[in-house]
Design a protein around this motif. Sequence first.
Motif, PDB file in Angstrom:
ATOM      1  N   SER A 178       0.789  -1.168   0.048  1.00  8.20           N
ATOM      2  CA  SER A 178      -0.023   0.020   0.028  1.00  8.20           C
ATOM      3  C   SER A 178       0.892   1.229   0.070  1.00  8.20           C
ATOM      4  CB  SER A 178      -0.785  -0.004   1.056  1.00  8.20           C
ATOM      5  OG  SER A 178      -0.507   0.181   2.347  1.00  8.20           O
ATOM      6  N   VAL A 179       2.175   1.240   0.504  1.00 12.75           N
ATOM      7  CA  VAL A 179       2.981   2.380   0.669  1.00 12.75           C
ATOM      8  C   VAL A 179       3.724   2.533  -0.626  1.00 12.75           C
ATOM      9  CG1 VAL A 179       2.826   2.553   3.242  1.00 12.75           C
ATOM     10  CG2 VAL A 179       4.744   1.384   2.225  1.00 12.75           C
ATOM     11  N   SER A 180       3.823   1.483  -1.349  1.00 16.72           N
ATOM     12  CA  SER A 180       5.071   1.321  -2.224  1.00 16.72           C
ATOM     13  C   SER A 180       4.753   1.830  -3.727  1.00 16.72           C
ATOM     14  CB  SER A 180       5.460  -0.159  -2.276  1.00 16.72           C
ATOM     15  OG  SER A 180       6.132  -0.467  -1.124  1.00 16.72           O
ATOM     16  N   ALA A 181       5.317   2.413  -4.367  1.00 17.40           N
ATOM     17  CA  ALA A 181       5.256   2.834  -5.750  1.00 17.40           C
ATOM     18  C   ALA A 181       5.760   1.660  -6.619  1.00 17.40           C
ATOM     19  CB  ALA A 181       6.054   3.939  -6.182  1.00 17.40           C
ATOM     20  N   HIS A 182       6.678   0.803  -6.174  1.00 23.95           N
ATOM     21  CA  HIS A 182       7.140  -0.090  -7.044  1.00 23.95           C
ATOM     22  C   HIS A 182       7.510  -1.418  -6.049  1.00 23.95           C
ATOM     23  CE1 HIS A 182       7.989   2.461 -10.398  1.00 23.95           C
ATOM     24  NE2 HIS A 182       8.689   3.313  -9.402  1.00 23.95           N
ATOM     25  N   THR A 183       7.314  -2.632  -6.572  1.00 22.78           N
ATOM     26  CA  THR A 183       7.475  -3.810  -5.992  1.00 22.78           C
ATOM     27  C   THR A 183       8.743  -4.606  -6.735  1.00 22.78           C
ATOM     28  OG1 THR A 183       5.416  -4.281  -4.776  1.00 22.78           O
ATOM     29  CG2 THR A 183       6.856  -6.211  -5.148  1.00 22.78           C
ATOM     30  N   VAL A 184       9.665  -4.975  -5.966  1.00 25.80           N
ATOM     31  CA  VAL A 184      10.689  -5.701  -6.501  1.00 25.80           C
ATOM     32  C   VAL A 184      10.989  -7.214  -5.920  1.00 25.80           C
ATOM     33  CG1 VAL A 184      13.363  -5.968  -7.110  1.00 25.80           C
ATOM     34  CG2 VAL A 184      11.959  -3.727  -7.185  1.00 25.80           C
ATOM     35  N   ASP A 185      11.004  -8.260  -6.715  1.00 27.83           N
ATOM     36  CA  ASP A 185      10.894  -9.586  -5.903  1.00 27.83           C
ATOM     37  C   ASP A 185      12.331  -9.997  -5.837  1.00 27.83           C
ATOM     38  OD1 ASP A 185       8.194 -10.383  -5.680  1.00 27.83           O
ATOM     39  OD2 ASP A 185       8.161 -10.130  -7.647  1.00 27.83           O
ATOM     40  N   THR A 186      12.628 -10.553  -4.683  1.00 24.59           N
ATOM     41  CA  THR A 186      14.011 -10.734  -4.091  1.00 24.59           C
ATOM     42  C   THR A 186      14.513 -12.343  -4.339  1.00 24.59           C
ATOM     43  OG1 THR A 186      13.827 -10.869  -1.872  1.00 24.59           O
ATOM     44  CG2 THR A 186      14.180  -8.726  -2.762  1.00 24.59           C
ATOM     45  N   ASP A 187      13.235 -13.032  -4.404  1.00 25.10           N
ATOM     46  CA  ASP A 187      13.591 -14.684  -4.177  1.00 25.10           C
ATOM     47  C   ASP A 187      14.461 -14.982  -5.345  1.00 25.10           C
ATOM     48  OD1 ASP A 187      11.902 -14.544  -1.940  1.00 25.10           O
ATOM     49  OD2 ASP A 187      10.491 -15.813  -2.773  1.00 25.10           O
ATOM     50  N   GLY A 188      15.386 -15.843  -4.886  1.00 29.06           N
ATOM     51  CA  GLY A 188      16.411 -16.299  -5.891  1.00 29.06           C
ATOM     52  C   GLY A 188      17.006 -15.486  -6.512  1.00 29.06           C
ATOM     53  N   ARG A 189      17.426 -14.187  -6.116  1.00 30.44           N
ATOM     54  CA  ARG A 189      18.092 -13.295  -6.764  1.00 30.44           C
ATOM     55  C   ARG A 189      19.221 -12.669  -5.852  1.00 30.44           C
ATOM     56  NH1 ARG A 189      13.909  -8.972  -9.070  1.00 30.44           N
ATOM     57  NH2 ARG A 189      15.350  -8.567 -10.811  1.00 30.44           N
ATOM     58  N   THR A 190      20.329 -12.268  -6.442  1.00 34.99           N
ATOM     59  CA  THR A 190      21.435 -11.498  -5.612  1.00 34.99           C
ATOM     60  C   THR A 190      20.987 -10.363  -5.383  1.00 34.99           C
ATOM     61  OG1 THR A 190      22.682 -10.482  -7.597  1.00 34.99           O
ATOM     62  CG2 THR A 190      23.082 -13.206  -6.929  1.00 34.99           C
ATOM     63  N   ALA A 191      21.556  -9.573  -4.407  1.00 30.76           N
ATOM     64  CA  ALA A 191      21.574  -8.046  -3.724  1.00 30.76           C
ATOM     65  C   ALA A 191      21.728  -7.313  -5.030  1.00 30.76           C
ATOM     66  CB  ALA A 191      22.188  -7.852  -2.758  1.00 30.76           C
ATOM     67  N   ASP A 192      22.950  -7.601  -5.921  1.00 35.14           N
ATOM     68  CA  ASP A 192      23.140  -6.901  -6.990  1.00 35.14           C
ATOM     69  C   ASP A 192      22.014  -7.001  -8.201  1.00 35.14           C
ATOM     70  OD1 ASP A 192      25.853  -5.919  -6.463  1.00 35.14           O
ATOM     71  OD2 ASP A 192      26.507  -8.111  -6.951  1.00 35.14           O
ATOM     72  N   GLU A 193      21.323  -8.035  -8.163  1.00 33.99           N
ATOM     73  CA  GLU A 193      20.230  -8.133  -9.369  1.00 33.99           C
ATOM     74  C   GLU A 193      19.203  -7.194  -8.699  1.00 33.99           C
ATOM     75  OE1 GLU A 193      21.223 -12.484 -10.829  1.00 33.99           O
ATOM     76  OE2 GLU A 193      19.986 -12.206  -9.238  1.00 33.99           O
ATOM     77  N   VAL A 194      18.887  -7.188  -7.549  1.00 30.96           N
ATOM     78  CA  VAL A 194      17.772  -6.266  -6.914  1.00 30.96           C
ATOM     79  C   VAL A 194      17.930  -4.968  -7.002  1.00 30.96           C
ATOM     80  CG1 VAL A 194      16.430  -6.057  -4.739  1.00 30.96           C
ATOM     81  CG2 VAL A 194      16.860  -8.511  -5.426  1.00 30.96           C
ATOM     82  N   ALA A 195      19.255  -4.697  -6.790  1.00 30.16           N
ATOM     83  CA  ALA A 195      19.633  -3.399  -6.803  1.00 30.16           C
ATOM     84  C   ALA A 195      19.516  -2.705  -8.169  1.00 30.16           C
ATOM     85  CB  ALA A 195      21.056  -2.888  -6.252  1.00 30.16           C
ATOM     86  N   ALA A 196      20.032  -3.577  -9.208  1.00 31.04           N
ATOM     87  CA  ALA A 196      19.710  -3.179 -10.673  1.00 31.04           C
ATOM     88  C   ALA A 196      18.641  -3.013 -10.888  1.00 31.04           C
ATOM     89  CB  ALA A 196      20.586  -4.225 -11.598  1.00 31.04           C
ATOM     90  N   GLU A 197      17.367  -3.950 -10.679  1.00 36.64           N
ATOM     91  CA  GLU A 197      16.082  -3.520 -11.003  1.00 36.64           C
ATOM     92  C   GLU A 197      15.579  -2.360 -10.373  1.00 36.64           C
ATOM     93  OE1 GLU A 197      11.518  -5.531 -11.003  1.00 36.64           O
ATOM     94  OE2 GLU A 197      13.346  -6.895 -10.667  1.00 36.64           O
ATOM     95  N   VAL A 198      15.964  -2.105  -9.183  1.00 32.71           N
ATOM     96  CA  VAL A 198      15.589  -0.876  -8.432  1.00 32.71           C
ATOM     97  C   VAL A 198      15.940   0.525  -9.285  1.00 32.71           C
ATOM     98  CG1 VAL A 198      15.685   0.636  -6.601  1.00 32.71           C
ATOM     99  CG2 VAL A 198      15.368  -1.801  -6.043  1.00 32.71           C
ATOM    100  N   ARG A 199      17.224   0.323  -9.618  1.00 33.46           N
ATOM    101  CA  ARG A 199      17.859   1.140 -10.350  1.00 33.46           C
ATOM    102  C   ARG A 199      17.150   1.477 -11.881  1.00 33.46           C
ATOM    103  NH1 ARG A 199      22.891  -1.152  -9.472  1.00 33.46           N
ATOM    104  NH2 ARG A 199      23.073  -1.422 -11.598  1.00 33.46           N
ATOM    105  N   ARG A 200      16.889   0.295 -12.321  1.00 33.12           N
ATOM    106  CA  ARG A 200      16.054   0.654 -13.572  1.00 33.12           C
ATOM    107  C   ARG A 200      14.600   1.013 -13.579  1.00 33.12           C
ATOM    108  NH1 ARG A 200      12.140  -2.172 -15.748  1.00 33.12           N
ATOM    109  NH2 ARG A 200      12.105  -3.724 -14.274  1.00 33.12           N
ATOM    110  N   LEU A 201      13.776   0.816 -12.542  1.00 30.41           N
ATOM    111  CA  LEU A 201      12.742   1.316 -12.148  1.00 30.41           C
ATOM    112  C   LEU A 201      12.706   2.592 -11.827  1.00 30.41           C
ATOM    113  CD1 LEU A 201      11.309  -1.472  -9.935  1.00 30.41           C
ATOM    114  CD2 LEU A 201      10.374  -0.880 -12.046  1.00 30.41           C
ATOM    115  N   LEU A 202      13.572   3.412 -11.252  1.00 30.29           N
ATOM    116  CA  LEU A 202      13.742   4.683 -10.787  1.00 30.29           C
ATOM    117  C   LEU A 202      14.657   5.458 -11.856  1.00 30.29           C
ATOM    118  CD1 LEU A 202      13.939   4.396  -6.812  1.00 30.29           C
ATOM    119  CD2 LEU A 202      12.170   4.608  -8.240  1.00 30.29           C
ATOM    120  N   GLY A 203      15.256   5.090 -12.384  1.00 30.84           N
ATOM    121  CA  GLY A 203      15.861   5.723 -13.703  1.00 30.84           C
ATOM    122  C   GLY A 203      17.166   6.398 -13.129  1.00 30.84           C
TER     123      GLY A 203
END
Length: 166
Positions: free
Chosen positions: A141-166
């Motif tokens: 409810s408070v989030s503009a974006h959701t990133v799934d972390t299951d089975g992913r490295t922290a680097d992969e998660v951070a890369a997706e956040v950067r892609r979403l936020l430009g």
Amino acid sequence: MSPRVVLVGPMGAGKTTVAGLLGDAWDLPVRDTDADIEATTGREISDIFVESGEDHFRDLEAAAVTAALAEHDGVLALGGGAVLRPETRELLAGMPVVFLRVGLSDAVKRVGLGVGRPLLLGNVRARIKALLDERTPVYESVSAHTVDTDGRTADEVAAEVRRLLG
């Protein structure tokens, strides 16, 4: 002034780790409200829970979140329960909030036996499941974006956040 991104999610989602990676990638300061509370009080969060109770900790947490949202323009990681307070949810409205979603299996693996995690006393797996079930709708409810972390490295998660936020 407001943070470049605010990371929310349950324990084991990787908020602190991902925040550090985002800070490095964007050359921004990183702030974690749990660390702020420990620095301000000189006590570990687990000790605050045990010695002063969860309500007292949540008061400290609400104050730490309010201060960080007002003062910090970098990457901000909130404690897992910070979104439980309605006033915190109101402050997050319109902010670049990203929910790092983690499933039960990955959360249990990452958190381990819950050492230093006062909400996990007892059956760790059952307690994490209950927290995920209770809090996931609030995180969403408070989030503009959701990133799934299951089975992913922290680097992969951070890369997706950067892609979403430009």
